[in-house]
Design a protein around this motif. Structure first.
Motif, PDB file in Angstrom:
ATOM      1  N   LEU A 137       0.846  -1.194   0.000  1.00  0.00           N
ATOM      2  CA  LEU A 137       0.000   0.000   0.000  1.00  0.00           C
ATOM      3  C   LEU A 137       0.885   1.248   0.000  1.00  0.00           C
ATOM      4  CD1 LEU A 137      -2.671  -0.926   2.713  1.00  0.00           C
ATOM      5  CD2 LEU A 137      -2.655  -1.501   0.270  1.00  0.00           C
ATOM      6  N   GLY A 138       0.407   2.297  -0.652  1.00  0.00           N
ATOM      7  CA  GLY A 138       1.061   3.603  -0.580  1.00  0.00           C
ATOM      8  C   GLY A 138       0.147   4.521   0.213  1.00  0.00           C
ATOM      9  N   SER A 139       0.660   5.142   1.269  1.00  0.00           N
ATOM     10  CA  SER A 139      -0.208   5.958   2.131  1.00  0.00           C
ATOM     11  C   SER A 139       0.338   7.357   2.342  1.00  0.00           C
ATOM     12  CB  SER A 139      -0.402   5.275   3.485  1.00  0.00           C
ATOM     13  OG  SER A 139      -1.089   4.048   3.317  1.00  0.00           O
ATOM     14  N   GLY A 140      -0.568   8.330   2.304  1.00  0.00           N
ATOM     15  CA  GLY A 140      -0.194   9.723   2.492  1.00  0.00           C
ATOM     16  C   GLY A 140      -1.330  10.633   2.035  1.00  0.00           C
ATOM     17  N   PRO A 141      -1.054  11.882   1.762  1.00  0.00           N
ATOM     18  CA  PRO A 141       0.245  12.529   1.970  1.00  0.00           C
ATOM     19  C   PRO A 141       0.560  12.712   3.455  1.00  0.00           C
ATOM     20  CG  PRO A 141      -1.403  14.098   1.181  1.00  0.00           C
ATOM     21  CD  PRO A 141      -2.053  12.763   1.180  1.00  0.00           C
ATOM     22  N   VAL A 142       1.793  12.360   3.818  1.00  0.00           N
ATOM     23  CA  VAL A 142       2.204  12.483   5.218  1.00  0.00           C
ATOM     24  C   VAL A 142       2.403  13.949   5.579  1.00  0.00           C
ATOM     25  CG1 VAL A 142       3.809  11.661   6.968  1.00  0.00           C
ATOM     26  CG2 VAL A 142       3.441  10.303   4.911  1.00  0.00           C
ATOM     27  N   PHE A 143       3.036  14.678   4.673  1.00  0.00           N
ATOM     28  CA  PHE A 143       3.308  16.108   4.873  1.00  0.00           C
ATOM     29  C   PHE A 143       2.715  16.877   3.691  1.00  0.00           C
ATOM     30  CE2 PHE A 143       6.977  13.675   6.616  1.00  0.00           C
ATOM     31  CZ  PHE A 143       6.838  14.006   7.958  1.00  0.00           C
ATOM     32  N   PRO A 144       2.533  18.199   3.833  1.00  0.00           N
ATOM     33  CA  PRO A 144       2.002  18.968   2.705  1.00  0.00           C
ATOM     34  C   PRO A 144       2.904  18.815   1.470  1.00  0.00           C
ATOM     35  CG  PRO A 144       2.004  20.304   4.695  1.00  0.00           C
ATOM     36  CD  PRO A 144       2.749  19.038   5.023  1.00  0.00           C
ATOM     37  N   THR A 145       2.304  18.689   0.290  1.00  0.00           N
ATOM     38  CA  THR A 145       3.073  18.419  -0.919  1.00  0.00           C
ATOM     39  C   THR A 145       2.711  19.357  -2.057  1.00  0.00           C
ATOM     40  OG1 THR A 145       3.440  16.781  -2.660  1.00  0.00           O
ATOM     41  CG2 THR A 145       1.375  16.608  -1.495  1.00  0.00           C
ATOM     42  N   GLY A 146       3.706  19.615  -2.930  1.00  0.00           N
ATOM     43  CA  GLY A 146       3.443  20.456  -4.092  1.00  0.00           C
ATOM     44  C   GLY A 146       3.388  19.667  -5.391  1.00  0.00           C
TER      45      GLY A 146
END
Length: 218
Positions: A137-146
């Motif tokens: 699994l891919g999980s996020g976004p953990v932090f704000p992303t551009g």
């Protein structure tokens, strides 16, 4: 039969397409080759959004990157495109929640490649736990992303840890990860991190990939 999936492939996982190359003096191939040379553990080709390639140009780029991954013996993963994945004999395919249903993708690729699924909520993880044929699994976004225009709300380190706990599969973190905040992630139990701009816009790809690998050395 493509490469068999192993959780170690998630340690330093680079996702990129033409649209992620901001420094026009470099090509995606050059950046990808440097990243492979530096020790990434997986590469996902994700050609999406403004500035991305389509048609024959995209197919040529995919074929180039596919060959490079074979040379460096790292898995070549295609984002959300069964036809392209089959055409390039990809090792894996990654599916998002908004993409084609993952069960359909699993049926289409059969045993020929592994399947990753984006899961950003507990409910999505619970559903994934009951589907045969998903490898990670891919999980996020953990932090704000551009990097992604349609990014979902940030789940934070605690949110990520809860998803890892709920998941029966290995999880790779995504979203806004930097050389500074990556240190917060091993404690969540993730197998590694997947990044776009952290590598694509790095001023020193060797240093960046080294940080990724060393953070998750088991």
């Amino acid at each position: 039969m493509g490469m068999q999936f192993e959780p170690g492939m998630l340690r330093a996982y680079f996702i990129a397409g033409t649209q992620d190359v901001k420094d026009k003096s470099k090509t995606l191939q050059e950046i990808a080759k440097q990243a492979m040379e530096a020790g990434i553990t997986a590469f996902q080709y994700r050609e999406k959004g403004p500035g991305s390639l389509s048609g024959a140009k995209r197919d040529e780029m995919a074929a180039d990157l596919r060959e490079m991954c074979s040379d460096y013996e790292i898995p070549f993963i295609v984002d959300d495109d069964v036809d392209l994945a089959i055409k390039t004999h990809a090792d894996g395919i990654h599916v998002g929640q908004k993409d084609e249903r993952v069960t359909k993708v699993i049926e289409a690729v059969g045993q020929s490649m592994f399947v990753g699924l984006s899961c950003d909520t507990q409910e999505q993880v619970n559903i994934a736990n009951h589907i045969d044929g998903i490898s990670y699994l891919g999980s996020g976004p953990v932090f704000p992303t551009g990097s992604k225009a349609d990014a979902d709300p940030v789940i934070g380190v605690d949110g990520l840890a809860k998803l890892v706990q709920a998941s029966q599969l290995p999880v790779v973190a995504i979203g806004g990860i930097t050389e500074q905040n990556i240190v917060e992630l091993p404690q969540t139990g993730v197998a590694g991190v997947s990044v776009i701009s952290m590598i694509a816009q790095s001023d020193d790809i060797f240093r960046t990939v080294k940080v990724m690998n060393e953070t998750f050395e088991k």
